[in-house]
Scaffold this active site. Structure first.
Site, short mmCIF file in Angstrom:
data_model
loop_
_atom_site.label_atom_id
_atom_site.label_comp_id
_atom_site.label_asym_id
_atom_site.label_seq_id
_atom_site.Cartn_x
_atom_site.Cartn_y
_atom_site.Cartn_z
N GLU A 510 49.57 48.82 38.37
CA GLU A 510 49.03 47.54 38.83
C GLU A 510 48.50 47.65 40.26
OE1 GLU A 510 48.19 43.33 38.57
OE2 GLU A 510 48.36 45.02 37.17
N THR A 621 33.32 37.36 34.55
CA THR A 621 34.45 38.19 34.94
C THR A 621 35.45 38.39 33.81
OG1 THR A 621 35.94 38.61 36.83
CG2 THR A 621 36.01 36.39 35.83
#
Length: 639
Positions: A510, A621
């Protein structure tokens, strides 16, 4: 008339004071005058609207307060402090760019507050609502006039739009080698596997839990259902999974209910639901997708009813009340949220003939152009009350990311006519290059985060989209600048590839850091997970299309193999909790964006360039394709 009640066994209280009869009358006369004076002051003083609400009916209160608010509206914006703490409880679910440590919303408190607030007051069409209270407080909708009541008869000429496209949507399918086709077919099989399991175990829920074989609803979408359906529609269509596409379409027609009453992320509803519906309409011409997108878009408009027009991050889709995320600093709005509406809202105006959607997002630009940028950078938190930055944290990853993406894509979507967007992007990228772009001791280029002048030497997985963005923006630059930006895009994409290559699973964490002797690796346990994110393969796809360097296809195929080995389970695909172990545990979540973005970008990586050609399409997006405006097809009007 005032009546003094006498209790059994007790004399009246004036008598208890030893007053004779004339004195009693004088006392009562004095008391009556005092009460009359108090009530008169309550209703006649100029700033008494708050007290009037205690005594007048709601309808009368609204009309009484509107006149007083008009006289003070010019002063209210400057006098409202941007340090007021948010009144709403924290968010029930985080948007994808939120910190995992963000607190969860106390839902019962919110429901209680909503009941106490009563139904939202209506205002005249087009009237702005005067803000009551500090930042973060839920605000009622203004009863904005729906588009169907305000616009002239309008028809979008879909056939004219399709004729304006320079390439077939699904491409020509010519001249490809067998290996490329086989790899593309493998990704198509992965999509079918993900969809079939969602359909079997979770259809109508927002996401699939593949380990427990059930659905997940969550509370980020305000009661809306079927996030995976909407996110998957255009991917199913592009991959020519015809039967599966018809299943998804049927669910939208029969079961997709917009009459919900819950707390939704403005950002997530826009990019997933509105973006997915708009894209599918443009791909197919099916009216159901357009009508659902326009209806849902109108439900988001009350979020913009703030002194600056900067929308708040959370909105109740039923009542129209809006407020800021509880974890957002001082009731602020988030750059990546209010900055990631432009593409979709322009298309809502394009399809409806109603300019209100475009006006809302153009006003956001005006606010951003007025406010001073520290070192030319855009901090992540802005007060929707004052229009000032709340704190100076700058990130190209979470909280900031897609704002920059939408600047360059607004320019591209306008067929390179939106020069304001291009200048904002160029200026922002220049500041990013100057202050945030760094090179590690090992030679890896990365974009650091900025906290009031102090650099945090880390990149989030979310920031890995920036390689593709910078490559897209380099296309029309001068020769020297174009080469510099293409080199920067390639270096950043290489760094993100290294974050995958240096893990045991060949999937990226992440977030990864460049300190304490570590490079492109997560150094904290809380950053070691992978939730099927798309940003790295997104940059691979763009860099492949713009350079045709075969390494990007090879890197993409490594991701496919890693997904198959570590994330594929019996009933779908799941994220993993630690990319640095070869036997990772799964998080039991097949994210909707895995079908919308990750698999779509991988599929396009192994397609010819004319499939969803960059000449014709810009991806929002959430990887939903929206068309470039080559012609004035929006002007087809039927009277």
């Amino acid at each position: 008339m005032v009546v003094l009640r006498k209790l059994p066994g007790m004399p009246g209280w004036p008598a208890a004071l030893g007053l004779r009869l004339p004195q009693k009358f004088l006392f009562l006369l004095f008391l009556s005058g005092l009460l009359t004076l108090c009530f008169g002051a309550l209703f006649l003083l100029p700033d008494s609207s708050r007290f009037k609400r205690l005594f007048l009916p709601r309808r009368a209160t609204a009309s009484a307060s509107s006149s007083s608010s008009a006289s003070s509206s010019s002063a209210s914006s400057s006098s409202t402090r941007d340090t007021d703490l948010p009144r709403s409880p924290p968010a029930a679910a985080e948007p994808r760019h939120a910190s995992p440590a963000a607190p969860r919303r106390l839902r019962e408190k919110l429901r209680t507050a909503a009941r106490m607030a009563g139904p939202p007051a209506r205002t005249a069409p087009g009237a702005r609502q005067q803000v009551q209270g500090g930042e973060g407080r839920p605000e009622p909708a203004t009863g904005a006039t729906p588009a169907r009541e305000t616009r002239a008869p309008f028809r979008f000429d879909y056939e004219r739009f399709r004729r304006s496209l320079r390439h077939p949507v699904r491409g020509g399918r010519t001249g490809e080698d067998p290996e490329t086709r086989a790899r593309r077919m493998k990704i198509k099989e992965m999509m079918k596997f993900a969809w079939d399991n969602y359909k079997q175990y979770a259809l109508g829920k927002n996401e699939l839990r593949p380990l427990t074989k059930n659905g997940h609803i969550g509370n980020m979408f305000g009661g809306l259902r079927g996030a995976t359906v909407i996110d998957a529609l255009d991917t199913l269509y592009i991959m020519e999974l015809e039967e599966e596409f018809q299943e998804a379409k049927k669910w939208v027609e029969k079961s997709f209910d917009l009459n919900v009453n819950g707390e939704a992320s403005l950002f997530e509803v826009n990019i997933r639901y509105i973006g997915g519906l708009l894209a599918t309409y443009y791909l197919t011409g099916e009216e159901v997708f357009k009508s659902k997108a326009l209806e849902l878009g109108e439900k988001l408009l009350p979020a913009f009813n703030t002194p600056t027009g900067i929308p708040r991050g959370v909105i109740n889709l039923g009542s129209g009340m809006s407020w800021s995320w509880g974890w957002a600093s001082a009731g602020s709005s988030i750059l990546a949220e209010f900055g990631t509406l432009h593409l979709e809202f322009l298309h809502l105006s394009e399809l409806s003939g109603n300019p209100v959607f475009a006006e809302k997002v153009m006003n956001i630009r005006r606010v951003l152009n007025r406010v001073e940028k520290p070192q030319g950078l855009y901090p992540n938190f802005l007060s929707p009350v004052t229009g000032n930055w709340v704190q100076h944290h700058v990130s190209i990853g979470g909280l900031g990311d897609s704002f920059y993406e939408y600047l360059i894509k607004s320019w591209l979507m306008s067929d390179k006519k939106d020069l304001e967007a291009k200048k904002m992007y160029d200026d922002a990228l220049e500041a990013i290059e100057k202050h945030l772009v760094k090179k590690s001791a090992g030679g890896l280029t990365y974009i650091a985060e900025w906290r009031g002048g102090i650099l945090d030497h880390k990149m989030g997985h979310l920031a890995c989209f920036s390689g593709g963005m910078i490559a897209l923006g380099a296309e029309d630059a001068g020769e020297e600048r174009r080469q510099r930006h293409m080199d920067l895009a390639a270096e950043i994409t290489n760094t993100c590839h290294e974050s995958y290559a240096r893990s045991d699973t060949k999937l990226g964490p992440e977030a990864f850091r460049f300190d304490a002797g570590s490079e492109a690796m997560a150094t904290r346990l809380s950053e070691r997970y992978y939730i099927l994110r798309p940003e790295v393969v997104e940059s691979y796809m763009y860099l492949w299309r713009l350079t045709h360097d075969p390494k990007y296809r090879q890197w993409g195929w490594e991701v496919v193999k890693a997904l198959e080995k570590h994330c594929r389970v019996e009933a779908g695909f799941s994220g993993i909790r630690d990319v640095y172990t070869t036997t990772p545990t799964h998080d039991n979540m097949q994210q909707s964006f895995f079908l919308a973005e990750t698999l779509k970008y991988l599929y396009l990586l192994f397609c010819e360039d004319d499939v969803l050609s960059l000449d014709d399409w810009v991806f929002n997006t959430e990887a939903h394709p929206l068309p470039v405006n080559h012609t004035n097809f929006k002007a087809a009007v039927q009277q």
